[in-house]
Design an enzyme around this catalytic site. Structure first.
Site, mmCIF file in Angstrom:
data_model
loop_
_atom_site.group_PDB
_atom_site.id
_atom_site.type_symbol
_atom_site.label_atom_id
_atom_site.label_comp_id
_atom_site.label_asym_id
_atom_site.label_seq_id
_atom_site.Cartn_x
_atom_site.Cartn_y
_atom_site.Cartn_z
ATOM 1 N N ASP A 4 -10.910 1.524 -3.255
ATOM 2 C CA ASP A 4 -11.415 1.088 -1.947
ATOM 3 C C ASP A 4 -12.931 0.986 -1.943
ATOM 4 O O ASP A 4 -13.513 0.525 -0.969
ATOM 5 C CB ASP A 4 -10.983 2.076 -0.852
ATOM 6 C CG ASP A 4 -9.588 1.785 -0.355
ATOM 7 O OD1 ASP A 4 -9.053 0.704 -0.675
ATOM 8 O OD2 ASP A 4 -9.018 2.633 0.348
ATOM 9 N N ASP A 33 0.822 -1.211 0.000
ATOM 10 C CA ASP A 33 0.000 0.000 0.000
ATOM 11 C C ASP A 33 0.860 1.267 0.000
ATOM 12 O O ASP A 33 2.068 1.216 0.279
ATOM 13 C CB ASP A 33 -0.906 -0.030 1.245
ATOM 14 C CG ASP A 33 -2.262 0.607 0.996
ATOM 15 O OD1 ASP A 33 -2.339 1.493 0.115
ATOM 16 O OD2 ASP A 33 -3.231 0.242 1.669
HETATM 17 C C1 GLA Z 1 -5.798 1.588 2.251
HETATM 18 C C2 GLA Z 1 -6.190 0.490 1.303
HETATM 19 C C3 GLA Z 1 -7.253 -0.371 1.939
HETATM 20 C C4 GLA Z 1 -6.739 -0.947 3.231
HETATM 21 C C5 GLA Z 1 -6.290 0.181 4.143
HETATM 22 C C6 GLA Z 1 -5.611 -0.350 5.375
HETATM 23 O O1 GLA Z 1 -6.828 2.494 2.430
HETATM 24 O O2 GLA Z 1 -6.626 1.021 0.096
HETATM 25 O O3 GLA Z 1 -7.639 -1.402 1.055
HETATM 26 O O4 GLA Z 1 -5.668 -1.813 2.955
HETATM 27 O O5 GLA Z 1 -5.383 1.049 3.493
HETATM 28 O O6 GLA Z 1 -5.197 0.669 6.209
#
Ligand code: GLA
Length: 709
Positions: free
Chosen positions: A511, A445
């Site tokens: 997301d 990430d």
């Molecule tokens: C980001 C990612 C999510 C998740 C969160 C965890 O927002 O896009 O899918 O992994 O971090 O903190």
């Protein structure tokens, strides 16, 4: 005038590259394939680029180069920019190598003696007809040269009068936007330090009203995950140029004597319709030896199931529920490492949290494996929270000015992984955890923009080195763990590009697991990336991000056009819901060889519907998905033309699973194919199509086409 010319052709695309004696190359033609050309034709096309200009323009017309120079009468972003303590600001290169293709690649070197610079331009046409180009610049002087930038260009004919590119936001990535080409520069600059949710994705210029299906279109993409620009410039000559390159801050790339800077590849694709242009990118990616193999594992990600609330017992329960319905990969998301009970602490401390995991991750990993699933783990290697051991012990590793931290975003700061010690520490931590548990998969990430990205050691802007360090870190980890797959995530779909694609296997598209939003997001994203690389998950009945409820069919049909997964607390799913989802997983497993290698045709239909067909390379098998994202304007509406099938063959049409099949009011009169298995030729399906089913908002369905003769 003596002009050399080379005709590169592949996949129905022609590129004619030409160069006058002692000058760097220009592109005399880029577009639809021209077939065999005689030497005379080639010469004439190359010569014709020296068109007579208006009075008071340069007396000797010089075509605009792939690396445009001011002296070519080019009054826009230069091909090579930079200076030597303020001097030699206008580079002009004399070609010192012949214009010769090796296969479908070309490498041409030029020197600017006064500026003490050497440039090498690389051009490559893939089998699919996708073109890419970049340049390397070497400082042949004795003192420092400051690179301003390298932008490469390709010409676009005047009939391309409409622009399409993309913008977006977190949970709403890759929204298309259209504009009219006018004289001047349509410029998209990205200074976020990452690709961004508002990434240009493709900058396309085409015939008025071009669609996915038809209308000639020329498009570019900068294959880079750091700062960059993409532009279309039309001067008063009427010819437009697509261009792009890395966007460098002042002094970001100093070249000492003998040092070299190489710009990112910029990709150029042409097609009659966006689908054709997009397919050239997909074909190039799929032809790579390291492209993810067919059979993308069905994934369950724990994020929306448990968030930071990690404990072994519920996660084992979740893993059991997942394996029972056919999941093949279990991914433990954020929350497993030291101090990470919420998003305000812990990033950078990549050790298993002793309170939550007193026996480490081993027992969970072993359990997941015993259920026949792969194990994946979340990291955010380039980030740290101020409340972490990393940030406390190594303030010099933070990527921001020495006298102040960058404003926090998601409670975090950026680690300067170009700092050798920071790089070594993070690489060691990742490799230790990954090899310790033989983790199969990393969700990598990168949740924030790089605001004031300054290297505290040198005081210089640091996105260029950070971006290279990211690629290097991914490579280092992969070399140490050759079995590993990596998913690129950046607060959802903020790092999806043809630079990072070389070191990752999957992208997290957004997301937002709301299928209605996803229909739009995936449509835009899939123009760049083939669907097998785009993670798409079935979320909870009520989407966490939007609060909107959606049927299982709508959620599953949406996730099916992607690398299918689940992001839902299956423990709260009813037995009926689990059975239904298991049924979908069976369908996905059966269809994934087709979906992961078929050609995607984004169907033109009524505004309330998003539909697409995925057709096998041999034309023998196809599926179409139809999703209603709104209520219809007209009822019953028209037909859905299915493009991409073989017009000469006959297909059996079967409704696999579709919402509204059991209509409680029985008031809907559906078209014939809805209840009967029909047979039609590919030609009939392309010209007339299927009568539109009457779908309520957020109903969706899947139709299968199998050749019978
Ligand atoms: C980001 C990612 C999510 C998740 C969160 C965890 O927002 O896009 O899918 O992994 O971090 O903190």
């Amino acid at each position: 005038m003596s002009t050399d010319a080379v005709h590169l052709t592949a996949g129905g695309v022609s590129v004619i590259i030409a160069a006058d004696a002692g000058t760097m190359p220009y592109v005399a033609y880029w577009g639809r394939g021209l077939g065999e050309l005689s030497d005379a034709e080639l010469q004439q096309i190359a010569q014709d680029a020296h068109r007579q200009w208006a009075v008071s323009t340069p007396d000797l017309p010089v075509p605009v180069g792939v690396l445009p120079e001011a002296r070519q009468g080019w009054f826009s972003i230069p091909g090579v920019a930079g200076h030597r303590h303020g001097a030699v600001p206008f580079a002009a290169f004399a070609r010192v190598t012949p214009l010769l293709a090796s296969g479908r690649s070309l490498e041409v070197t030029g020197i600017d003696t006064a500026a003490a610079l050497e440039v090498t331009l690389h051009l490559e046409l893939f089998d699919s007809g996708l073109l890419r180009t970049r340049a390397s610049l070497r400082n042949d002087g004795v003192d420092e040269y400051t690179v301003g930038g390298i932008d490469v260009t390709m010409p676009v004919p005047p009939r391309a009068t409409e622009i399409l590119d993309f913008s977006g936001r977190h949970n709403g990535e890759r929204r298309p936007q259209r504009a009219v080409v006018v004289d001047g520069t349509h410029l998209r600059e990205n200074r976020r330090g990452r690709t961004g949710p508002d990434a240009v994705t493709l900058l396309a210029a085409g015939e008025p009203g071009f669609t996915e299906e038809r209308g000639e279109v020329w498009a570019s993409h900068v294959g880079w995950s750091g700062n960059q620009r993409s532009w279309l410039h039309r001067g008063n000559s009427g010819t437009a140029h697509l261009g792009g390159g890395e966007l460098l801050a002042e002094g970001e790339v100093p070249l000492l004597a003998g040092e070299e800077y190489t710009s990112p590849w910029v990709y150029f694709t042409y097609g009659d319709g966006l689908d054709a242009a997009s397919a050239r990118i997909h074909d190039m990616l799929r032809a790579r030896p390291g492209h993810p193999p067919i059979g993308r594992p069905i994934t369950l990600n724990t994020w929306e199931a448990v968030y930071f609330d990690h404990a072994i017992a519920p996660l084992i329960e979740l893993a059991d529920a997942a394996s029972e319905i056919g999941v093949e990969r279990f991914v433990l998301d954020d929350g497993w490492f030291s101090g990470r009970r919420h998003d305000r602490a812990g990033l950078g401390d990549w050790f298993e949290d002793a309170d939550v995991w007193p026996h480490g991750l081993g027992p969970l990993v072993d359990h997941v494996r015993s259920r026949g699933m792969q194990f994946g783990l979340w990291f955010e290697p380039e980030m740290t929270n101020p409340d972490s051991e990393l940030a406390r012990q190594h303030p010099d590793w933070i990527l921001s000015p020495i006298d102040r931290d960058a404003p926090l975003a998601r409670q975090q700061l950026v680690v300067n992984i170009a700092h050798p010690e920071a790089f070594a520490y993070i690489a060691e931590r990742l490799i230790d955890i990954i090899t310790g548990h033989r983790i199969d998969y990393v969700k990598w990430d990168h949740n924030r923009d790089l605001v004031e990205p300054v290297d505290r050691l040198t005081g210089r802007a640091g996105v260029h080195r950070q971006t290279h360090a990211t690629y290097r870190l991914m490579r280092t980890v992969r070399e140490a763990c050759p079995w590993l797959e990596i998913e690129s995530c950046s607060a959802g779909g903020g790092r999806i590009d043809l630079g990072i694609v070389d070191v990752v296997d999957r992208f997290w598209s957004s997301d937002s697991n709301d299928p209605l939003e996803r229909q739009r997001i995936q449509r835009g994203t899939s123009l760049l990336m083939p669907v097998e690389m785009l993670g798409a998950h079935v979320g909870a009945h009520v989407a966490h991000v939007t609060g909107r409820a959606a049927s299982m069919t709508f959620r599953a049909v949406t996730a099916l056009v992607g690398s299918f997964g689940i992001e839902w607390d299956l423990r709260e799913a009813t037995p009926a819901e689990r059975d239904e989802l298991a049924g979908w997983i069976t369908v996905v497993k059966r269809l994934r060889p087709l979906i992961e290698r078929g050609r995607q045709h984004r169907l033109q239909t009524e505004p309330q519907l998003v539909a697409q067909a995925i057709v096998a390379a041999d034309g023998g098998h196809a599926v179409a998905t139809i999703a209603a994202i709104d209520s219809p304007h007209h009822l019953p509406g028209g037909h859905l033309r299915i493009t991409g099938l073989d017009p000469e063959r006959t297909y059996r049409i079967e409704r696999v699973l579709i919402d509204g099949a059991a209509d409680p009011t029985a008031s809907r009169r559906q078209p014939l194919w809805w209840s009967d298995t029909l047979e039609f030729s590919g030609r009939v399906l392309a010209e007339i199509g299927l009568g539109l089913p009457t779908l309520r908002p957020q109903e969706a369905g899947l139709v299968e086409f199998t050749v019978v003769s």
